[in-house]
Design an enzyme around this catalytic site. Structure first.
Site, PDB file in Angstrom:
ATOM      1  N   GLY A   1     -10.770  -1.459   1.569  1.00 23.12           N
ATOM      2  CA  GLY A   1      -9.746  -0.927   0.662  1.00 23.12           C
ATOM      3  C   GLY A   1     -10.149   0.343  -0.049  1.00 23.12           C
TER       4      GLY A   1
ATOM      5  N   LYS B   1      -6.473  -1.015  10.013  1.00 25.99           N
ATOM      6  CA  LYS B   1      -7.752  -1.389  10.660  1.00 25.99           C
ATOM      7  C   LYS B   1      -7.540  -1.934  12.068  1.00 25.99           C
ATOM      8  CE  LYS B   1      -7.497  -5.705   8.193  1.00 25.99           C
ATOM      9  NZ  LYS B   1      -6.378  -5.327   7.340  1.00 25.99           N
TER      10      LYS B   1
ATOM     11  N   ILE C   1     -12.955   1.160  -1.557  1.00 23.77           N
ATOM     12  CA  ILE C   1     -14.373   1.561  -1.587  1.00 23.77           C
ATOM     13  C   ILE C   1     -14.597   2.730  -0.617  1.00 23.77           C
ATOM     14  CG2 ILE C   1     -16.760   0.799  -1.237  1.00 23.77           C
ATOM     15  CD1 ILE C   1     -15.851  -2.068  -1.687  1.00 23.77           C
TER      16      ILE C   1
ATOM     17  N   LYS D   1     -13.078  -4.605  10.661  1.00 23.21           N
ATOM     18  CA  LYS D   1     -13.719  -3.656   9.737  1.00 23.21           C
ATOM     19  C   LYS D   1     -15.148  -3.359  10.198  1.00 23.21           C
ATOM     20  CE  LYS D   1     -10.744  -5.278   6.021  1.00 23.21           C
ATOM     21  NZ  LYS D   1     -10.551  -6.329   5.027  1.00 23.21           N
TER      22      LYS D   1
ATOM     23  N   GLU E   1      -9.952   6.029   5.776  1.00 19.18           N
ATOM     24  CA  GLU E   1     -10.861   5.429   4.780  1.00 19.18           C
ATOM     25  C   GLU E   1     -10.369   4.065   4.294  1.00 19.18           C
ATOM     26  OE1 GLU E   1     -13.927   6.925   3.194  1.00 19.18           O
ATOM     27  OE2 GLU E   1     -13.913   4.753   3.014  1.00 19.18           O
TER      28      GLU E   1
ATOM     29  N   VAL F   1     -11.135   0.116   5.832  1.00 17.63           N
ATOM     30  CA  VAL F   1     -12.303  -0.753   5.610  1.00 17.63           C
ATOM     31  C   VAL F   1     -12.580  -0.852   4.113  1.00 17.63           C
ATOM     32  CG1 VAL F   1     -14.783  -1.055   6.016  1.00 17.63           C
ATOM     33  CG2 VAL F   1     -13.338  -0.126   7.829  1.00 17.63           C
TER      34      VAL F   1
ATOM     35  N   VAL G   1       0.836  -1.208   0.000  1.00 18.66           N
ATOM     36  CA  VAL G   1       0.000   0.000   0.000  1.00 18.66           C
ATOM     37  C   VAL G   1       0.874   1.264   0.000  1.00 18.66           C
ATOM     38  CG1 VAL G   1      -1.865   1.241   1.169  1.00 18.66           C
ATOM     39  CG2 VAL G   1      -1.850  -1.258   1.173  1.00 18.66           C
TER      40      VAL G   1
ATOM     41  N   GLY H   1      -5.287  -4.523  -2.370  1.00 19.23           N
ATOM     42  CA  GLY H   1      -4.457  -4.279  -3.549  1.00 19.23           C
ATOM     43  C   GLY H   1      -3.792  -2.924  -3.468  1.00 19.23           C
TER      44      GLY H   1
ATOM     45  N   GLY I   1      -1.758 -15.610  -3.860  1.00 24.85           N
ATOM     46  CA  GLY I   1      -1.314 -14.485  -3.030  1.00 24.85           C
ATOM     47  C   GLY I   1      -2.454 -13.744  -2.348  1.00 24.85           C
TER      48      GLY I   1
HETATM   49  N1  HSE Z   1      -6.846  -9.658   3.978  1.00 22.36           N
HETATM   50  C1  HSE Z   1      -7.853  -8.725   3.585  1.00 22.36           C
HETATM   51  C2  HSE Z   1      -8.844  -9.375   2.666  1.00 22.36           C
HETATM   52  C3  HSE Z   1      -7.312  -7.515   2.877  1.00 22.36           C
HETATM   53  O1  HSE Z   1      -8.675 -10.537   2.268  1.00 22.36           O
HETATM   54  O2  HSE Z   1      -9.820  -8.729   2.306  1.00 22.36           O
HETATM   55  C4  HSE Z   1      -6.841  -6.439   3.792  1.00 22.36           C
HETATM   56  O3  HSE Z   1      -7.831  -5.972   4.641  1.00 22.36           O
END
Ligand code: HSE
Length: 445
Positions: free
Chosen positions: A143, A114, A145, A214, A138, A141, A20, A318, A196
């Site tokens: 990512g 988070k 969105i 979240k 932001e 939670v 990130v 991502g 991954g």
């Molecule tokens: N590990 C989380 C997921 C991503 O699979 O959505 C990061 O919050």
């Protein structure tokens, strides 16, 4: 009116250069002109990361001539020219100490963390307010969105009737694979690891802990209360079998790991201002918008008393999707600095709310039982439910096994969970019941 030629510039310090952090540095560089036009020039003055050669190589690759590398976060916190600190290392320690130091120095903080917000949010909101700084999160939670800003600002006039979120991409991928291929949980988890999506130790995702953090954040904003992750009831997806996925499809449902937040249902023990905040696998009717959210995608379904139903959909993880949310917060914090409104806009978690114990919540249930295939068995099972005041919606006898056991699938009407647990205890005591193979909540009307 703002003079178009006025130089507006805000300096930023970035802590962490992982997926990130790297994406954020890249996004702020690649869209710098657009960001300058919309808000101000944003210059990443320092990047704090333990691997200095890697950090310097990244800075050079992006052509950032004004950026330097350091391995000591104090270099950011003590730099009077840095206005905003972005924390992207994750975890509680030392992120908590870094964020506190930055806020105490009067700097606004942007984070995707988070774990930190779900456990120490209230303390950090308070510290931000005391220091007239922004604390924005932001990206913590779902990512990319933009759901937190939507809840906090755009939906601020609504009573939130319900939030249902698919907020973990890894488990959504696994359950989607199970549905689409007919495979069981383990091979789908392995595939998620190969791609991954799931980590080598997948516990946080598959046991629902990531989603619980979240949901704590979403519920805190939606219900103005300090709801921490330890208050969230959690069940993961490890017990979901391919048989349940298959039966769900036959019955017109799909199984998703869902986070739920809503005002508590009425009952004699329920305080008026109670809330339910839970994470568990849920059978969702195929016609529900969340049923179409597949693979690693996330979605948050929100119902407000004025808005009605809405759904926010997108990538929950991502590099660039998450950077999109981080950079959006940086731009908001920069605007507040330039407009003199910094720190004027924080969260106020003023409400005292009881988070209902799961036994006080109401749901419909799908129950799969293995029983002796002989007379009067169904009557004994029906009696066990009736004794706990549970009414059955449907009872279907499915396979008869080579072992002589028969499989029975039942769907209950809406029941209080404590009553359901009591009925399950009764079932365990019946000699005709070999085992209660699955127990899954069903989305009611
Ligand atoms: N590990 C989380 C997921 C991503 O699979 O959505 C990061 O919050």
């Amino acid at each position: 009116m703002q003079n178009a030629k006025t130089v507006r510039r805000v300096n930023v310090g970035l802590i962490g250069l992982g997926t990130v952090g790297g994406g954020t540095l890249q996004l702020l560089a690649q869209n710098s002109r657009l960001i300058a036009d919309r808000a101000s020039e944003i210059v990443v003055k320092r990047v704090c990361n333990l691997d200095i050669p890697y950090t310097e190589a990244k800075i050079a690759e992006l052509g950032l001539t004004e950026t330097t590398a350091t391995s000591d976060y104090h270099d950011l916190v003590n730099d009077p020219e840095i206005d905003i600190v972005i924390e992207l290392i994750g975890g509680i320690h030392p992120a908590l100490e870094m964020v506190k130091a930055a806020l105490s120095a009067g700097k606004s903080v942007v984070t995707a963390n988070k774990d930190l917000v779900a456990s120490h949010g209230a303390e950090l909101f308070q510290l931000a307010a005391e220091n007239k700084a922004d604390f924005l999160f932001e990206a913590s939670v779902a990512g990319g969105i933009p759901i937190l800003k939507a809840l906090k600002d755009s939906l601020a006039a609504n009573n939130i009737v319900e939030i249902m979120g698919i907020v973990n991409g890894t488990t959504n991928y696994i359950l989607s694979q199970m549905s689409h291929t007919g495979a069981d949980f383990q091979p789908c988890l392995q595939r998620a690891q190969e791609l991954g999506y799931a980590e080598a130790n997948p516990t946080n995702d598959i046991e629902g802990f990531d989603a619980a953090r979240k949901m704590a954040i979403l519920a805190s904003i939606a219900y103005n209360a300090n709801i921490t992750e330890d208050m969230v009831y959690v069940e993961g997806i490890t017990k979901i079998s391919k048989f349940d996925i298959d039966y769900a499809a036959q019955l017109g449902y799909v199984i998703k790991l869902v986070g739920l937040a809503r005002p508590g249902a009425d009952s004699e023990t329920t305080a008026e201002n109670s809330v339910e905040v839970c994470v568990y696998p849920l059978m969702i009717p195929l016609a529900h918008p969340l049923a179409a959210v597949n693979d690693v995608f996330n979605a948050v379904f929100v119902e407000g008393d004025a808005l009605g139903q809405s759904m926010f959909y997108g990538r929950g993880a991502g590099s660039l999707p998450t950077a999109s949310a981080v950079a959006g917060d940086v731009i908001a914090a920069a605007r507040h600095i330039l407009n003199g409104t910094k720190g004027g806009y924080g969260l106020r978690l003023f409400a005292q709310r009881q988070v209902l114990p799961i036994g006080e919540c109401y749901n419909k249930f799908y129950i799969r039982l293995m029983v002796q295939d002989k007379p009067k068995v169904l009557a004994q099972i029906a009696e066990a439910f009736a004794a706990s005041d549970i009414s059955l919606d449907s009872v279907i006898q499915k396979r008869v096994m080579d072992s002589g056991l028969a499989e029975i699938v039942l769907i209950t009407h809406q029941v209080k969970e404590a009553n359901l647990q009591e009925a399950v205890e009764r079932l365990h005591r019946l000699s005709c019941v070999d085992c209660v193979a699955s127990l899954i909540r069903v989305k009611g009307e």
